[in-house]
Scaffold this motif. Sequence first.
Motif, PDB file in Angstrom:
ATOM      1  N   LEU A 147       0.863  -1.181   0.000  1.00 21.25           N
ATOM      2  CA  LEU A 147       0.000   0.000   0.000  1.00 21.25           C
ATOM      3  C   LEU A 147       0.901   1.233   0.000  1.00 21.25           C
ATOM      4  O   LEU A 147       1.720   1.413   0.895  1.00 21.25           O
ATOM      5  CB  LEU A 147      -0.925  -0.009   1.212  1.00 21.25           C
ATOM      6  CG  LEU A 147      -2.008   1.057   1.242  1.00 21.25           C
ATOM      7  CD1 LEU A 147      -3.311   0.489   1.805  1.00 21.25           C
ATOM      8  CD2 LEU A 147      -1.595   2.256   2.074  1.00 21.25           C
ATOM      9  N   VAL A 148       0.757   2.077  -1.009  1.00 22.54           N
ATOM     10  CA  VAL A 148       1.678   3.186  -1.237  1.00 22.54           C
ATOM     11  C   VAL A 148       0.976   4.515  -0.984  1.00 22.54           C
ATOM     12  O   VAL A 148      -0.034   4.829  -1.619  1.00 22.54           O
ATOM     13  CB  VAL A 148       2.236   3.158  -2.676  1.00 22.54           C
ATOM     14  CG1 VAL A 148       3.283   4.263  -2.857  1.00 22.54           C
ATOM     15  CG2 VAL A 148       2.840   1.803  -2.982  1.00 22.54           C
ATOM     16  N   GLY A 149       1.505   5.285  -0.030  1.00 24.69           N
ATOM     17  CA  GLY A 149       1.001   6.621   0.232  1.00 24.69           C
ATOM     18  C   GLY A 149       1.907   7.679  -0.367  1.00 24.69           C
ATOM     19  O   GLY A 149       2.983   7.385  -0.891  1.00 24.69           O
ATOM     20  N   HIS A 150       1.483   8.923  -0.259  1.00 19.29           N
ATOM     21  CA  HIS A 150       2.274  10.025  -0.811  1.00 19.29           C
ATOM     22  C   HIS A 150       3.631  10.127  -0.129  1.00 19.29           C
ATOM     23  O   HIS A 150       4.653  10.344  -0.771  1.00 19.29           O
ATOM     24  CB  HIS A 150       1.521  11.351  -0.631  1.00 19.29           C
ATOM     25  CG  HIS A 150       0.428  11.556  -1.638  1.00 19.29           C
ATOM     26  ND1 HIS A 150       0.648  12.165  -2.853  1.00 19.29           N
ATOM     27  CD2 HIS A 150      -0.884  11.221  -1.621  1.00 19.29           C
ATOM     28  CE1 HIS A 150      -0.487  12.217  -3.540  1.00 19.29           C
ATOM     29  NE2 HIS A 150      -1.434  11.647  -2.809  1.00 19.29           N
ATOM     30  N   GLY A 151       3.640   9.994   1.188  1.00 18.81           N
ATOM     31  CA  GLY A 151       4.850  10.248   1.970  1.00 18.81           C
ATOM     32  C   GLY A 151       4.882  11.683   2.437  1.00 18.81           C
ATOM     33  O   GLY A 151       4.440  12.604   1.743  1.00 18.81           O
ATOM     34  N   SER A 152       5.379  11.880   3.650  1.00 20.49           N
ATOM     35  CA  SER A 152       5.367  13.208   4.248  1.00 20.49           C
ATOM     36  C   SER A 152       6.600  13.375   5.129  1.00 20.49           C
ATOM     37  O   SER A 152       7.220  12.399   5.566  1.00 20.49           O
ATOM     38  CB  SER A 152       4.094  13.403   5.084  1.00 20.49           C
ATOM     39  OG  SER A 152       4.144  14.606   5.823  1.00 20.49           O
ATOM     40  N   THR A 153       6.952  14.624   5.393  1.00 20.94           N
ATOM     41  CA  THR A 153       8.000  14.917   6.370  1.00 20.94           C
ATOM     42  C   THR A 153       7.464  14.894   7.792  1.00 20.94           C
ATOM     43  O   THR A 153       8.236  15.036   8.740  1.00 20.94           O
ATOM     44  CB  THR A 153       8.609  16.296   6.081  1.00 20.94           C
ATOM     45  OG1 THR A 153       7.568  17.287   6.061  1.00 20.94           O
ATOM     46  CG2 THR A 153       9.316  16.301   4.731  1.00 20.94           C
TER      47      THR A 153
END
Length: 397
Positions: A147-153
């Motif tokens: 499951l791939v999300g946007h990604g965040s800092t």
Amino acid sequence: MKPPLLLIGHGTHDETGVAEFGRFVHRLRCRLDGLPAEVSGGFITNARPPLGDSIASLVARGHHHLIAVPLSLTGDRRALGDIPGTMALEQERHPTLEYDLGRPLGPDSRVLKLLAERLADARAEMPRFVTDEPPAEIAPGETAVVLVGHGSTDPAVNAEVHRVSRLFWETHAADLLTVETAYVSHTRPGVPGGLERCRRLGAKRVIVLPYVLFAGGVLERIWAQALAYGANHEGLDIRCAEVIGDCEGLADVVIDRYEEALAGGGQSSAPAARRPSTVLPVTRPFPARSTPDMGPGAENGAGLVTALAARLNTTRDADAEPLSPEPLNPASLELESLDVDAFDVEALDAETLEPETEGEIEADSMIGVAGRGEAGEEPRGDAPDGPLAQPGVASVV
């Protein structure tokens, strides 16, 4: 007539994503036309129509109260943009404007159901035209999902995507080998890292499931990373599922957020309606009056505390006699015998520092580390083993 629904998009340079956003706005217009309620939408950056133009159009038609719903699966303000700041700027341009801000769309049981539908489509056996040989049977226990999300800092946002992966595995993919989490950018693991973990766990088929609303540049990056990994691992069957996309199920979630904010469950722009932050009630470090635990005849708690501090201090003197094993009788404590007659109860109460938030302080601001002084000081070598002196309470430590 109900307040209009304003859909907020983060903006994209990809025309496919902009077009799908427009189709979804039109779908909601058809759904909410019977309420009746108007529907509009705009982007914060990088795409048209700008959010400001959509708001100006609604205000020109006589709407001064809006229900704003961010089209976001997470609460990542850095990715979606500063919605409160943007709306505050619009309120300066339109002084009569008020709004209620709805919650993000995920995680929601209906969103998880939509992900399960996209997974089922990707798991379906595809026809083979190159050869007449039947495809090899791959059991569910040999199939994994990334499951791939946007990604965040923001670590909290990334943790939320991990939570969605776990919820999805247990509710919709319990028969599969695993559901791993990966991100497109900003944090690890990336899509190749998620695929590699599935391969090492023994998966023969891995389905990449985008935790993304609409098609566009993000989806293309997910597929490109997955295909690049698959080119070096020919024995692994890698498939890529579609995004959630413009559909009735997603419209149901948005309408639910709209109704929730309309009923008062959102964040209101009116200052009086803002929900306060989580706080804890302030309690005095020690009671200023007698309590049942102090025994009969105790005049006040301040004398007891001072006496305990004095007796504790004697243990630090190497020549001092050991403390008596007999229990301390609070009734026998007198201020005069302790040479602290100058500290009466009223003076102690007067010196007690009151918090700045009218009886409450933030939970994160409560510090109770023994042996430390003011905030930022290193531990002192002569710090007592017991509790530190509290503001407004006499201490001889």
